[in-house]
Scaffold this active site. Structure first.
Site, mmCIF file in Angstrom:
data_model
loop_
_atom_site.group_PDB
_atom_site.id
_atom_site.type_symbol
_atom_site.label_atom_id
_atom_site.label_comp_id
_atom_site.label_asym_id
_atom_site.label_seq_id
_atom_site.Cartn_x
_atom_site.Cartn_y
_atom_site.Cartn_z
ATOM 1 N N ASP A 152 -89.457 5.885 90.761
ATOM 2 C CA ASP A 152 -88.522 5.410 91.799
ATOM 3 C C ASP A 152 -89.285 4.919 93.029
ATOM 4 O O ASP A 152 -88.882 3.953 93.679
ATOM 5 C CB ASP A 152 -87.585 6.540 92.257
ATOM 6 C CG ASP A 152 -86.615 6.992 91.170
ATOM 7 O OD1 ASP A 152 -86.591 6.374 90.086
ATOM 8 O OD2 ASP A 152 -85.899 7.982 91.422
ATOM 9 N N VAL A 171 -82.911 5.719 89.178
ATOM 10 C CA VAL A 171 -82.935 4.902 90.392
ATOM 11 C C VAL A 171 -83.810 3.665 90.165
ATOM 12 O O VAL A 171 -83.406 2.536 90.469
ATOM 13 C CB VAL A 171 -83.434 5.735 91.606
ATOM 14 C CG1 VAL A 171 -83.744 4.828 92.797
ATOM 15 C CG2 VAL A 171 -82.402 6.784 91.986
ATOM 16 N N GLU A 198 -75.818 4.366 89.495
ATOM 17 C CA GLU A 198 -76.709 4.640 88.355
ATOM 18 C C GLU A 198 -76.029 5.492 87.276
ATOM 19 O O GLU A 198 -74.975 6.097 87.515
ATOM 20 C CB GLU A 198 -77.991 5.329 88.833
ATOM 21 C CG GLU A 198 -77.753 6.679 89.493
ATOM 22 C CD GLU A 198 -78.907 7.659 89.315
ATOM 23 O OE1 GLU A 198 -79.339 7.884 88.166
ATOM 24 O OE2 GLU A 198 -79.355 8.221 90.342
ATOM 25 N N LYS A 210 -84.484 15.886 96.553
ATOM 26 C CA LYS A 210 -84.292 17.330 96.392
ATOM 27 C C LYS A 210 -85.541 18.093 96.740
ATOM 28 O O LYS A 210 -86.642 17.622 96.499
ATOM 29 C CB LYS A 210 -84.000 17.602 94.930
ATOM 30 C CG LYS A 210 -82.565 17.642 94.713
ATOM 31 C CD LYS A 210 -82.225 18.332 93.459
ATOM 32 C CE LYS A 210 -80.780 18.023 93.246
ATOM 33 N NZ LYS A 210 -80.567 17.126 92.165
ATOM 34 N N SER A 264 -92.468 10.139 90.822
ATOM 35 C CA SER A 264 -91.397 9.348 90.205
ATOM 36 C C SER A 264 -91.648 7.851 90.326
ATOM 37 O O SER A 264 -92.084 7.358 91.384
ATOM 38 C CB SER A 264 -90.066 9.684 90.857
ATOM 39 O OG SER A 264 -89.059 8.836 90.356
HETATM 40 N N1 PSU Z 1 -82.214 13.504 91.678
HETATM 41 C C1 PSU Z 1 -81.029 14.109 91.581
HETATM 42 N N2 PSU Z 1 -80.232 13.879 90.496
HETATM 43 C C2 PSU Z 1 -80.616 13.024 89.511
HETATM 44 C C3 PSU Z 1 -81.878 12.367 89.641
HETATM 45 C C4 PSU Z 1 -82.636 12.641 90.747
HETATM 46 O O1 PSU Z 1 -80.680 14.855 92.465
HETATM 47 O O2 PSU Z 1 -79.874 12.857 88.521
HETATM 48 C C5 PSU Z 1 -82.304 11.380 88.605
HETATM 49 C C6 PSU Z 1 -82.244 9.947 89.195
HETATM 50 O O3 PSU Z 1 -81.785 9.077 88.196
HETATM 51 C C7 PSU Z 1 -83.691 9.654 89.536
HETATM 52 C C8 PSU Z 1 -84.397 10.383 88.422
HETATM 53 O O4 PSU Z 1 -83.990 8.286 89.560
HETATM 54 O O5 PSU Z 1 -83.671 11.595 88.263
HETATM 55 C C9 PSU Z 1 -85.850 10.652 88.727
HETATM 56 O O6 PSU Z 1 -86.468 11.113 87.581
HETATM 57 P P1 PSU Z 1 -88.075 11.123 87.493
HETATM 58 O O7 PSU Z 1 -88.516 12.135 88.488
HETATM 59 O O8 PSU Z 1 -88.370 11.504 86.065
HETATM 60 O O9 PSU Z 1 -88.512 9.727 87.832
HETATM 61 MN MN MN Z 2 -91.644 12.290 86.817
#
Ligand code: PSU
Ligand code: MN
Length: 306
Positions: free
Chosen positions: A145, A109, A27, A162, A143
């Site tokens: 994801d 992701v 990614e 995380k 997310s």
């Molecule tokens: N977790 C990490 N590093 C990252 C991300 C997640 O430890 O860079 C990034 C990934 O691209 C993941 C995105 O898909 O953050 C999720 O963001 P959101 O919670 O806004 O969907």
């Molecule tokens: Mn989010």
């Protein structure tokens, strides 16, 4: 007229597809939003060479000038690394806007899975997946994801989620959506910087061959959606769970106080954690991504042989 839904390949990825070589998708949000320059640039190139030395072909995924791309040149990777957060973070929701406006987008992701799936690449390595945020019961921050894992047939090799997230709720959500979570040589759900989170995975797997057979079983049975392979950070680089909890509490408190929400939460928290651990988390982050790239390549090789 633009052809929508078509992925443009680098020469290397194009020939790997034609000759049915194992490929690992990577990614680009991790590059532009996940770490600072120049470490992000070095990490992105090192990850690609890890994949190659394990016998697979890397396909870094991004949107460039509105086009879906798999396999970037060194200078394209460098531009994504240098421009950092100036490059739009693109998840499923953002894709049509960035495509129509012919903009550049760093794929998360979720959107990397979409493009990998369009390209016919079923194996994807990253650092950590997005998940259910703490206090999601009031913020509704979950997310995209997770929804992508529910519907798109791509396996994601990560070091878990995380602990800025609620890992227990993330696992519940994945269960509801029918997404298996496999622990790579462990029964513990890793929490990115740490090898354990206090939660268990659904099944422990010992080898790339075992993962490959589960992927074939899922998709050949006609079950749609992804699989999470949770691969803990190598012990030499793992951080202390209690220390991390304290760092994360501080980061979350500051985020609340500053009123940061939505797609800005993850990058803010990641930056804060790095600051509060005096950069130690960055080295851990890089090492776990490299390790995931290696395991993903081994899975891609095993998958293509079965
Ligand atoms: N977790 C990490 N590093 C990252 C991300 C997640 O430890 O860079 C990034 C990934 O691209 C993941 C995105 O898909 O953050 C999720 O963001 P959101 O919670 O806004 O969907
Ligand atoms: Mn989010």
């Amino acid at each position: 007229m633009m052809t929508y839904g078509k992925v443009l390949f680098s020469t290397e990825v194009d020939s790997a597809i034609k000759t049915k070589k194992p490929i690992v998708a990577l990614e680009s949000t991790i590059i532009s939003h996940g770490m600072p320059y120049p470490q992000n640039y070095e990490m992105a190139l090192d990850v690609e060479s890890k994949v190659r030395s394990a016998g697979a072909v890397p396909a870094t995924i991004a949107i460039i000038g509105g086009e879906l791309r798999a396999g970037l040149s060194t200078s394209e990777i460098e531009a994504f690394a240098k421009k950092g957060t100036q490059i739009t973070k693109v998840s499923r929701r953002d894709m049509p806007i960035v495509i129509a406006k012919k903009l550049d987008g760093a794929t998360t992701v979720a959107s990397t899975m979409i493009i990998a799936s369009l390209a016919g690449i079923p194996i994807f390595a990253t650092g950590g997946i997005g998940g259910v945020h703490r206090e999601a019961e009031t913020t509704m921050d979950i997310s995209a994801d997770l929804e992508e894992l529910a519907q798109t047939n791509v396996a994601v090799i990560s070091s878990g989620a995380k602990s800025i997230l609620d890992i227990g709720l993330t696992l519940e959500y994945l269960e509801t959506k029918g997404v298996p979570v496999l622990g790579y040589q462990t029964l513990d759900m890793p929490a990115f910087y740490t090898r354990e989170s206090g939660f268990k995975v659904d099944a422990r797997v010992e080898s790339a061959q075992e993962v490959a057979s589960i992927l074939h079983a899922k998709w050949k049975t006609g079950l749609k959606g992804g699989v999470v392979i949770a691969n803990p950070v190598p012990a030499a680089y793992s951080l202390d769970l209690k220390d991390m909890e304290c760092v994360i509490e501080n980061a979350l408190a500051e985020m609340k106080q500053k009123g940061i929400k939505g797609k800005d939460s993850t990058p803010f928290l990641l930056g804060k954690v790095k600051e509060l651990t005096a950069g130690k988390s960055l080295e851990t982050n890089i090492q776990l991504v490299l390790n995931n790239a290696r395991v993903a390549a081994e899975i891609a090789v095993a998958y293509s042989k079965q």
